[in-house]
Design an enzyme around this catalytic site. Structure first.
Site, PDB file in Angstrom:
ATOM      1  N   HIS A   1     -38.871 -10.329  31.825  1.00 14.38           N
ATOM      2  CA  HIS A   1     -39.679 -10.915  32.897  1.00 14.38           C
ATOM      3  C   HIS A   1     -40.492 -12.311  32.660  1.00 14.38           C
ATOM      4  O   HIS A   1     -41.500 -12.433  33.149  1.00 14.38           O
ATOM      5  CB  HIS A   1     -40.350  -9.792  33.570  1.00 14.38           C
ATOM      6  CG  HIS A   1     -39.609  -8.703  33.919  1.00 14.38           C
ATOM      7  ND1 HIS A   1     -39.827  -7.538  34.385  1.00 14.38           N
ATOM      8  CD2 HIS A   1     -38.279  -8.647  34.399  1.00 14.38           C
ATOM      9  CE1 HIS A   1     -39.051  -6.667  34.992  1.00 14.38           C
ATOM     10  NE2 HIS A   1     -38.150  -7.432  34.838  1.00 14.38           N
TER      11      HIS A   1
ATOM     12  N   SER B   1     -41.831   2.774  34.709  1.00 13.53           N
ATOM     13  CA  SER B   1     -41.611   3.372  35.718  1.00 13.53           C
ATOM     14  C   SER B   1     -40.238   3.685  36.338  1.00 13.53           C
ATOM     15  O   SER B   1     -39.606   4.591  37.003  1.00 13.53           O
ATOM     16  CB  SER B   1     -42.279   3.172  37.349  1.00 13.53           C
ATOM     17  OG  SER B   1     -42.042   2.078  37.533  1.00 13.53           O
TER      18      SER B   1
ATOM     19  N   LEU C   1     -46.219   8.241  30.380  1.00 10.43           N
ATOM     20  CA  LEU C   1     -47.280   9.289  31.259  1.00 10.43           C
ATOM     21  C   LEU C   1     -46.653  10.511  31.851  1.00 10.43           C
ATOM     22  O   LEU C   1     -47.261  11.481  31.885  1.00 10.43           O
ATOM     23  CB  LEU C   1     -48.474   8.438  31.811  1.00 10.43           C
ATOM     24  CG  LEU C   1     -49.637   9.058  31.672  1.00 10.43           C
ATOM     25  CD1 LEU C   1     -50.172   9.261  30.303  1.00 10.43           C
ATOM     26  CD2 LEU C   1     -50.535   7.963  32.247  1.00 10.43           C
TER      27      LEU C   1
HETATM   28  P1  OAD Z   1     -44.948   0.369  36.431  1.00 10.87           P
HETATM   29  O1  OAD Z   1     -46.508  -0.115  36.760  1.00 10.87           O
HETATM   30  O2  OAD Z   1     -44.080   0.325  37.456  1.00 10.87           O
HETATM   31  O3  OAD Z   1     -44.997   1.515  35.584  1.00 10.87           O
HETATM   32  C1  OAD Z   1     -45.980   2.061  34.615  1.00 10.87           C
HETATM   33  C2  OAD Z   1     -45.470   3.345  33.820  1.00 10.87           C
HETATM   34  O4  OAD Z   1     -46.383   3.502  32.685  1.00 10.87           O
HETATM   35  C3  OAD Z   1     -45.699   4.468  34.875  1.00 10.87           C
HETATM   36  O5  OAD Z   1     -44.617   5.293  35.057  1.00 10.87           O
HETATM   37  C4  OAD Z   1     -47.008   5.048  34.318  1.00 10.87           C
HETATM   38  O6  OAD Z   1     -46.898   6.361  34.514  1.00 10.87           O
HETATM   39  C5  OAD Z   1     -46.716   4.850  32.913  1.00 10.87           C
HETATM   40  N1  OAD Z   1     -48.153   4.857  32.165  1.00 10.87           N
HETATM   41  C6  OAD Z   1     -49.379   4.459  32.434  1.00 10.87           C
HETATM   42  N2  OAD Z   1     -50.305   4.548  31.587  1.00 10.87           N
HETATM   43  C7  OAD Z   1     -49.670   4.788  30.569  1.00 10.87           C
HETATM   44  C8  OAD Z   1     -49.979   5.219  29.066  1.00 10.87           C
HETATM   45  N3  OAD Z   1     -51.270   5.222  28.763  1.00 10.87           N
HETATM   46  N4  OAD Z   1     -49.113   5.593  28.187  1.00 10.87           N
HETATM   47  C9  OAD Z   1     -47.665   5.777  28.526  1.00 10.87           C
HETATM   48  N5  OAD Z   1     -47.258   5.511  29.891  1.00 10.87           N
HETATM   49  C10 OAD Z   1     -48.076   5.159  30.902  1.00 10.87           C
HETATM   50  O7  OAD Z   1     -44.814  -0.700  35.283  1.00 10.87           O
HETATM   51  P2  OAD Z   1     -43.252  -1.367  34.812  1.00 10.87           P
HETATM   52  O8  OAD Z   1     -42.254  -0.185  34.732  1.00 10.87           O
HETATM   53  O9  OAD Z   1     -43.502  -2.076  33.606  1.00 10.87           O
HETATM   54  O10 OAD Z   1     -42.223  -7.103  37.144  1.00 10.87           O
HETATM   55  O11 OAD Z   1     -42.717  -2.367  36.097  1.00 10.87           O
HETATM   56  C11 OAD Z   1     -41.566  -3.033  35.772  1.00 10.87           C
HETATM   57  C12 OAD Z   1     -41.937  -4.328  36.530  1.00 10.87           C
HETATM   58  O12 OAD Z   1     -42.333  -4.203  37.899  1.00 10.87           O
HETATM   59  C13 OAD Z   1     -42.940  -5.165  35.898  1.00 10.87           C
HETATM   60  O13 OAD Z   1     -42.376  -5.859  34.891  1.00 10.87           O
HETATM   61  C14 OAD Z   1     -43.429  -6.124  37.082  1.00 10.87           C
HETATM   62  C15 OAD Z   1     -43.362  -5.140  38.243  1.00 10.87           C
HETATM   63  O14 OAD Z   1     -43.449  -5.575  39.484  1.00 10.87           O
HETATM   64  C16 OAD Z   1     -42.445  -8.129  38.069  1.00 10.87           C
HETATM   65  O15 OAD Z   1     -43.341  -8.609  38.421  1.00 10.87           O
HETATM   66  C17 OAD Z   1     -41.071  -8.883  38.229  1.00 10.87           C
END
Ligand code: OAD
Ligand code: ZN
Length: 234
Positions: A109, A178, A203
């Site tokens: 990304h 997520s 998480l």
């Molecule tokens: P998300 O915000 O969608 O998901 C983050 C995940 O991390 C969630 O499932 C939380 O439960 C988990 N989480 C939170 N704190 C945690 C911790 N301390 N340890 C382990 N897990 C934890 O973020 P991404 O999946 O990265 O893209 O999102 C994917 C993409 O959507 C990003 O790259 C960005 C966003 O929009 C763009 O902007 C193109």
């Protein structure tokens, strides 16, 4: 020879470093709308707003209080000590994996600390605010620099390399994501097709949790060092 390991990471791995995730209750997308700041048409409509959003995130990342956490450090250790190849495919635009010492890293990304010129395509390090007054160091145009990040509707970077690595891996681990954004969320299907061991560390169960054979739920800063210690047998 030991098989290769591919680790997919998302915003959850950087949460304990002080960087907000996107879809959690206190996440970035609870404060601003994707269609206002993270699409090419948002940039055309209101470049000041879009640059302002990324300028604030860049300043946040460069805050001296922000540092890699135990999960980033464990993945760097895994790459250094595992007898086979280890690759990280990250959806994160921060540089915390690099700061922790990871080398074999695909930023699918993009990277917040780089700019891209939409006149000449030049990509280079940018640790300052970008705006209409920014001048491209390569072509000399002004107002042509944008953050080197992938916006919604744009193609992620390095997906061919990421899929090839996953297709060849023995172990696929997904950490802190997520599973809501494709094509990253679909990588686990390639791992399954390759017969890899699949592990989800998050998480809470992700949207694609059912695709993983093993699941571990809790903070990455605790679970990832434990997982790496297990893999390394110590
Ligand atoms: P998300 O915000 O969608 O998901 C983050 C995940 O991390 C969630 O499932 C939380 O439960 C988990 N989480 C939170 N704190 C945690 C911790 N301390 N340890 C382990 N897990 C934890 O973020 P991404 O999946 O990265 O893209 O999102 C994917 C993409 O959507 C990003 O790259 C960005 C966003 O929009 C763009 O902007 C193109
Ligand atoms: Zn240029």
């Amino acid at each position: 020879m030991a098989g290769s390991i591919v680790v997919l990471t998302g915003a959850g791995i950087s949460k304990e470093s002080g960087i907000d995730t996107f879809r959690d209750a206190d996440g970035v997308w609870s404060r601003v709308r994707i269609e206002d700041v993270a699409t090419p048409s948002a940039f055309v409509r209101d470049p000041v707003k879009v640059q302002g959003f990324y300028n604030a995130r860049r300043r946040g990342l460069l805050d001296p209080k922000i540092a890699p956490n135990a999960a980033h450090a464990a993945l760097a250790r895994l790459e250094a000590e595992w007898p086979g190849p280890v690759a990280i495919v990250t959806q994160n635009v921060d540089d915390l994996h690099e700061r922790a010492g990871s080398k074999n890293l695909l930023h699918i990304h993009g990277e917040l600390l780089k700019s891209r010129c939409f006149a000449c395509g030049d990509v280079r390090e940018a640790r300052v605010d970008l705006g209409a007054e920014s001048v491209c160091a390569k072509c000399g145009n002004d107002g042509t620099l944008r953050p080197h990040v992938v916006w919604f509707t744009e193609m992620p970077f390095f997906m061919d390399e990421a899929i090839a690595a996953v297709r060849a891996c023995a172990i696929f681990a997904s950490i802190g994501t997520s599973g809501a954004v494709y094509p990253a969320a679909g990588l686990v299907e390639h791992a399954r097709a390759a017969g890899a061991r699949t592990v989800e560390i998050n998480l809470e169960p992700s949207e694609v949790a059912s695709a993983f054979a093993e699941k571990r739920y809790g903070p990455a800063g605790v679970l990832v060092p434990a997982f790496v210690a297990e893999l390394l047998g110590r």
